[in-house]
Design a protein around this motif. Sequence first.
Motif, PDB file in Angstrom:
ATOM      1  N   THR A  94      73.262  49.018  32.458  1.00 54.98           N
ATOM      2  CA  THR A  94      72.944  48.061  31.395  1.00 54.98           C
ATOM      3  C   THR A  94      73.180  48.643  30.009  1.00 54.98           C
ATOM      4  O   THR A  94      73.121  47.922  29.025  1.00 54.98           O
ATOM      5  CB  THR A  94      71.480  47.597  31.497  1.00 54.98           C
ATOM      6  N   GLN A  95      73.440  49.949  29.926  1.00 51.60           N
ATOM      7  CA  GLN A  95      73.679  50.625  28.654  1.00 51.60           C
ATOM      8  C   GLN A  95      74.843  51.597  28.810  1.00 51.60           C
ATOM      9  O   GLN A  95      75.023  52.170  29.878  1.00 51.60           O
ATOM     10  CB  GLN A  95      72.443  51.425  28.223  1.00 51.60           C
ATOM     11  N   PRO A  96      75.594  51.820  27.735  1.00 47.08           N
ATOM     12  CA  PRO A  96      76.669  52.826  27.814  1.00 47.08           C
ATOM     13  C   PRO A  96      76.061  54.231  27.864  1.00 47.08           C
ATOM     14  O   PRO A  96      74.892  54.421  27.527  1.00 47.08           O
ATOM     15  CB  PRO A  96      77.446  52.602  26.518  1.00 47.08           C
ATOM     16  N   PRO A  97      76.864  55.227  28.253  1.00 47.98           N
ATOM     17  CA  PRO A  97      76.371  56.608  28.274  1.00 47.98           C
ATOM     18  C   PRO A  97      76.027  57.069  26.861  1.00 47.98           C
ATOM     19  O   PRO A  97      76.432  56.469  25.870  1.00 47.98           O
ATOM     20  CB  PRO A  97      77.531  57.399  28.858  1.00 47.98           C
TER      21      PRO A  97
END
Length: 167
Positions: free
Chosen positions: A159-162
């Motif tokens: 749900t989130q980028p690294p």
Amino acid sequence: MAKSLREQLIGAWELIEYCAYMPNDESDKKYPMGPEAQGIIMYTPDGHMSAQLLTPGQKQFSAPGTDAEWAQLGKNYVAYTGQFYLDEQGDKQGPILLHHMRSANLPYLVGDTQRRLCKIQEESDGRYLILSLGETMKVFGEDRMIRVRWRRMPDNQATQPPESSRL
């Protein structure tokens, strides 16, 4: 039940190797975009595809960039998108995949349909998509066979980028 070739094709694939080899010697390879070329090709369930290939190590430049900087970048990047068509029966060489270019950064590709032999194979480090022409073409002035190897990318459910957005 085993998945059809079309079902196996759907998803994202990372470029592993884009080479041109001599018909009588696969070890005699040349690399049209360099040995470290990068890219992604994607196939959607509704029959669309997108491919991007680049030569890594491009010189950084600030927006908006000069004409010369953009010209150099353009020599090291290929992108196209459109519909794909798959004939799983193919011909004596195997299944045939067609890429119909709806848009591309290279104007001569727009509207073109390119034919590829298509094979998916399991290896110890993942699933690979191998695309080839099945015939020679001129590369660096020699008649060579083209082979492009892509490795299946893992599904992304995050749900989130690294932390770092730079890869």
